[in-house]
Scaffold this active site. Structure first.
Site, PDB file in Angstrom:
ATOM      1  N   ASP B 330       0.821  -1.212   0.000  1.00 27.48           N
ATOM      2  CA  ASP B 330       0.000   0.000   0.000  1.00 27.48           C
ATOM      3  C   ASP B 330       0.854   1.261   0.000  1.00 27.48           C
ATOM      4  OD1 ASP B 330       0.813  -0.942   2.569  1.00 27.48           O
ATOM      5  OD2 ASP B 330      -0.308   0.717   3.435  1.00 27.48           O
ATOM      6  N   GLU B 331       0.236   2.326  -0.462  1.00 23.60           N
ATOM      7  CA  GLU B 331       0.768   3.681  -0.310  1.00 23.60           C
ATOM      8  C   GLU B 331       2.251   3.800  -0.645  1.00 23.60           C
ATOM      9  OE1 GLU B 331      -1.940   5.744   3.052  1.00 23.60           O
ATOM     10  OE2 GLU B 331      -0.325   4.492   3.821  1.00 23.60           O
ATOM     11  N   VAL B 332       2.598   3.357  -1.825  1.00 27.44           N
ATOM     12  CA  VAL B 332       3.996   3.480  -2.231  1.00 27.44           C
ATOM     13  C   VAL B 332       4.250   4.910  -2.704  1.00 27.44           C
ATOM     14  CG1 VAL B 332       5.773   2.627  -3.770  1.00 27.44           C
ATOM     15  CG2 VAL B 332       4.022   1.058  -2.871  1.00 27.44           C
TER      16      VAL B 332
END
Lengths: 698, 698
Positions: B330-332
């Site tokens: 997630d949320e790279v």
């Protein structure tokens, strides 16, 4: 020592105990003045009060960078001690400490020496602690003293407007008595090791140093014996400590500066031995743990008894490293001896006069076995006999007179009279008992030095692992103070203030004396809101002394649940004390103080209205139905008190008819209900009397 | 998945949430009727509500002779399960059970088979439980189902006028979804094993079956790796789980029917990896756990990265037996990739369009490694990409639309949107979120079957071992019900009643969601009486969603104390809910109900008078000073509400000037104070409006 049948030996505790306590508070000599810190400083909530306290200036901030350095003697034991201290400080403050590398330590510890492998009587526990705004220093001859000092430091840390801080102060401290114990009976109700351990933590926090472990009694034998496995195999309900658990527990206690002295009660209080080994008894098998009939006791006339004890005591002496070994010796009911012709023959043949002489003979034999195992024998009052060597120690449940008698004969002694926590006395009453008072004042200094200290006692007829903490704490802290602090420290108001603060501290250690009460009330209330139930629970106390036993028919079932309200409520009601204080103040100030009257009305209104909220709950729970009259009485008291205040407010004298009615209400409320007492009856009675002209507004 | 920067993705929670909740309660379809037991029976406090409940007649007494017999499949695991059940029943009732020898067992258990060594997705959890006044019978295909049934039995036991008893009932039960999880983040704040274990107990009580362990993130790596010891050695503050602890924990969870799925978040949320192994990162060392600057992420372009992951995942796959392995995803934050010319070259050279393609490439490589270790890969929404095999599972924090999208593409999915416990939503709001609702209703039955269930999430920015229980419980129980019980079970009033009962049950298990609150308030209050403080604490809630972050300047210090009032108060105020309900009732009944008005006045009076009691305490504690305005506002609200009632009582319309004044008071009280909201503003506003003529007595 079972408390049964001894209620007359202890002063009856009356309904007006609250008033007595108030008198104590009013008249107690305020010697604490000499220990008081300068005005403007925060109050110190130290318990036990140190021997010497000098106020400093300012305070030492406790922040995330708090750190400890050791500049003196160093070993693993001290490292662990410091680690426990930091963990506890972190728990109390909620600060996860992150010491700044390289910065000067907040607290410097310097101990000259380590502690002894086996803790000895009189091992040096002194320390000096200086706290300034720039840092703190703790010095002690031993790491044991350092442990005591760290506990004091924890008590100095308080929340302030500027964060957590330790008050600046210089303390020089050492104990008044070298033996400051707590007896826990684990026979009547088994107390698991984890509960024992948290009580050790509590003892360490109040600087007690002996755990007296009452390990066997009629109702259960609680220590694994590898030589005599039937002692627990048949003499317990399966709940006992393994030897590995005991070794671990002793080490746990040693780390916290607490000796563990075992007690194996002989020749009485020993029914549990006979289930597996009936040949030890003076009568005939079978025996059951439940009992009934006459109390079986050990047969002291057979040589096989001593062969058994030789082996058993050798095993236990090895398991328990403490130099003292308690053989009980109390309350020997001689009926089995009387009924056994062989024993009576033995008495005659040896020129003895009676059973007491036979017990003395037994004790002499026992003492030799104990001494052969390099232990000093300890026993209750009844073992006192000139034939025993002067090395033994006599523990007195009978009182200072008995203690002084021992000392005059050259025996060392311990006081437990006045320190029976199971009698449900208020803290002030325990606090007033001093080992050196009464008969002891006539002793020579040399005889005085034979009085080693004392022990509080938690007999376990009415406790379970769930509520034992609330029977011991916080009241045990004031007995600990009596035994540690200078004799002149006896201001009761100060004691209550500090005991209440200590009570919170003890919960941070993991003791459950307050939290378990909430859980138990929730159980009774069927997992619903307990607010109204707490209103009632907060103003009652269990009946006192041995009064709870008076309803008991036949032997107690020690496996019955202890889940009634009496099992949950505090032995001493804070609310009743506060209310009583308010009424005293109101009456003494000429019934004029409106602010105080408003507070009194607040309580009375809550109580008057509480029954209508609480009644449905009481009806729907089998555990609460017996409390219906209690709740009704509280409601009636609330109404009576409010009406009394109304008369006073109007400047009227309450009519005689009304007063007579209220006296009926009060008399009814005075009575014991569900084994409890309503503790606010006396102050309401005062209000009623005042409104009826026995006290008038100025 | 860090919640930062995502506040806009979640619906803002408004000041009037209480009113919304009341509307939910009023309009919620009362489908529970179909599950209701016959009138006159005690209410069943079951949570989650079983699939089928038929009322019986009478009740089964639970006494000291209570016993359990096993008539079916038998192994150590089941024996231990039964032992735990009996211990728990004994704790709840306070009865030390002593089964009568030879008597027919009170509860007969018959399981056909044992459970699998490693718990599988969809393992049979069904059971049937029949309770009659003569005895109870629990049957299940597996011992796992028996475990679920025993939890139901515990919930059936209540105090009655005739003692403890289980209500007579016939239950046939099985879960709606096979995957019912709780995610606990242990990276931001380390949560020790004992706290994890008691949360496992709580999960078992509400029949959840997956612990999703978020073991690594920017702020700390929490699992010992023997192959890469610097992961914890440099990538944690020293707090992590040893492999022995993890094995023990997994076995503990397995015994209670709970799978343990590890998550190692990659390629983002991985700063902690780089302190020991900077060569894995897309930028340059040094890195610190505290962070700052752009978020470092794994470099997916180097073969050495995959060599590392081959070894690491092989080690972890062995340590964690669960067939599912969560790789985060997630949320790279691609800034490091953007800034690294070699990475940008790699993207071009491989014909990728952007960073998303690079992450998909990384995930494909990762999936092969995971699959080689016989595990199924699980990841957050962002991993969804057609190049990945259909075996993977996508966990959605984005919502049902995203979940439905996965299903349409043939991927299995889990819902976590709507189940974020750290957002401080009221239980009703979580309860209303259904994995099959909204976008999912357009799915085919086959696509529907790809939705495996969901997981609640406890992200750990603002929790410590001390208060994590109170952030998870009791609200997590209603998410557990959403995932276990039939979709039609959604009556909100019933849910709140049962959740409150469940909350007490959970405390008996050792969870501290209520008890820790008391301790934390006592800490703030400096170990003094917290009654007045509790009055305030009981009517506030933490700010919602990510609003707490808005005051945060720079990186959070994850070692700072979390000891403010916001850290102690419940995410949902029971008192405010009750007060709000009373005001609704009062207004809806034409402002006439005197009994209700008296209750409302009781609350308002307490609040009005509370500030004068509380203010001195607030001033003397650094932890409470920020709450001074909150207390003043509550007091002002109390006064405003009382004056409004006075106008209503007199039949007067409140003057405009007075009303304007009160609106000022209300507006001020609405504001966020010390990161908290006063939850009784809206109902007081209703009273003020009613008194000013926007509502009149009939």
């Amino acid at each position: 020592m079972s408390p049964a049948d001894r209620s007359s030996a202890n002063g009856r505790f009356t309904f007006f105990c609250r008033i007595m306590r108030n008198l104590l508070i009013v008249t107690g000599v305020s010697v604490l003045a000499s220990f008081a810190v300068a005005q403007g400083q925060p109050q110190l909530n130290l318990m036990p009060m140190p021997a010497s306290v000098q106020a400093g200036t300012g305070q030492l901030a406790i922040s995330q960078s708090f750190s400890v350095a050791n500049t003196g003697f160093h070993d693993t034991s001290l490292d662990e001690e410091v680690q426990r201290f930091v963990t506890q400080l972190s728990r109390q403050t909620g600060i996860p400490f992150r010491p700044k590398a390289g910065a000067g330590a907040t607290l410097q510890i310097h101990a000259d020496h380590g502690r002894q492998a086996v803790q000895t009587l009189g091992e040096d526990e002194s320390y000096e602690l200086t706290v300034a705004d720039s840092g703190a220093k703790l010095t002690a001859p031993t790491t044991l003293g350092a442990e005591r000092g760290l506990q004091t430091f924890l008590q100095l840390v308080q929340i302030t407007p500027a964060g957590f801080a330790a008050t600046a102060v210089t303390i020089k401290d050492q104990p008044r008595f070298p033996w400051r114990g707590l007896l826990i009976d684990v026979s009547r109700h088994f107390i698991p090791i984890d509960v024992m351990k948290r009580n050790i933590d509590g003892m360490a926090a109040v600087k007690m140093n002996v755990l007296h472990w009452h390990l066997s009694d009629d109702q259960g034998f609680r220590v694994e014996s590898k030589k005599f496995p039937k002692l627990t195999g048949m003499g317990s309900d399966g709940m006992f400590y393994t030897q590995a658990e005991i070794r671990d527990f002793i080490s746990y206690a040693r780390d916290r500066g607490i000796r563990v002295m075992p007690e194996f009660d002989m020749p009485g209080h020993s029914r549990s031995w006979f289930l597996g080994y009936p040949e030890l008894s003076s009568g005939t098998a079978p025996y059951t743990l439940e009992g009934g009939g006459i109390d079986p006791i050990i047969d002291p006339t057979r040589e096989s008894t001593y062969k058994f004890l030789e082996k058993f005591i050798a095993e236990m002496a090895k398991l328990f490293p403490d130099p003292y070994f308690h053989i009980g010796g109390d309350e020997v009911d001689g009926k089995q001896w009387d009924a056994n012709p062989k024993i009576q023959e033995f008495i005659k043949a040896h020129g003895m006069k009676n059973n007491q002489d036979l017990q003395a003979y037994f004790n002499q034999r026992l003492e030799k076995i104990v001494a052969k195992n390099h232990k000093t024998m300890v026993g209750w009052d009844e073992i006192l006999h000139p034939d025993l060597p002067k090395t033994i120690v006599v523990q007195s449940w009978r009182g200072q007179k008995s203690l002084a008698e021992s000392a005059k004969q050259g025996y060392r002694g311990l006081l437990s009279y006045g320190y029976y926590l199971d009698l449900m006395w208020p803290a002030a009453r325990h606090y007033a008992v001093d080992p050196m008072a009464d008969a002891a004042v006539t002793l020579t200094p040399e005889q005085n030095s034979l009085i080693l200290g004392g022990e509080s006692c938690q007999w376990a007829e009415w406790v379970t692992p769930e509520n034992i903490d609330s029977h011991i704490w916080p009241r045990n802290a004031v007995i600990a103070e009596r035994l540690w602090s200078p004799q002149e420290v006896k201001d009761v108001a100060s004691m209550y203030r500090r005991m209440n603060a200590m009570s919170y501290e003890l919960e941070w250690l993991g003791l459950t004396h307050n939290s378990a009460r909430t859980e138990m009330l929730q159980r009774m209330a069927g997992n619903s809101d307990v607010e109204a139930l707490r209103v009632l629970a907060d103003v009652v106390e269990p009946v006192k002394d041995y009064d709870r036993w008076s309803d008991q028919k036949g032997p107690i079932d020690f496996h019955a649940p202890l889940t009634r309200m009496i099992d949950a409520v505090s032995p001493e009601s804070d609310t009743a004390l506060e209310f009583s204080d308010l009424v005293q103040k109101f009456v003494q100030n000429g019934l004029q103080d409106q602010a105080v009257e408003a507070q009194i009305r607040g309580y009375l209104t809550t109580w008057r209205d509480n029954d209508s909220r609480l009644h449905p709950l009481l009806e729907q729970s089998s555990l609460l139905q017996e409390d219906v009259p209690l709740s009704q009485n509280l409601s009636a008291l609330g109404a009576a008190g409010l009406q009394a205040l109304d008369y006073l407010d109007k400047g009227q004298t309450a009519p005689d008819a009304w007063k007579a009615q209220q006296i009926t209400v009060i008399d009814q409320a005075k009575g014991r209900q569900a084994d409890m007492l309503l503790m606010v009856v006396a102050p309401v009675q005062q209000l009623v009397q005042a409104s009826a002209g026995q006290g008038q507004r100025n």
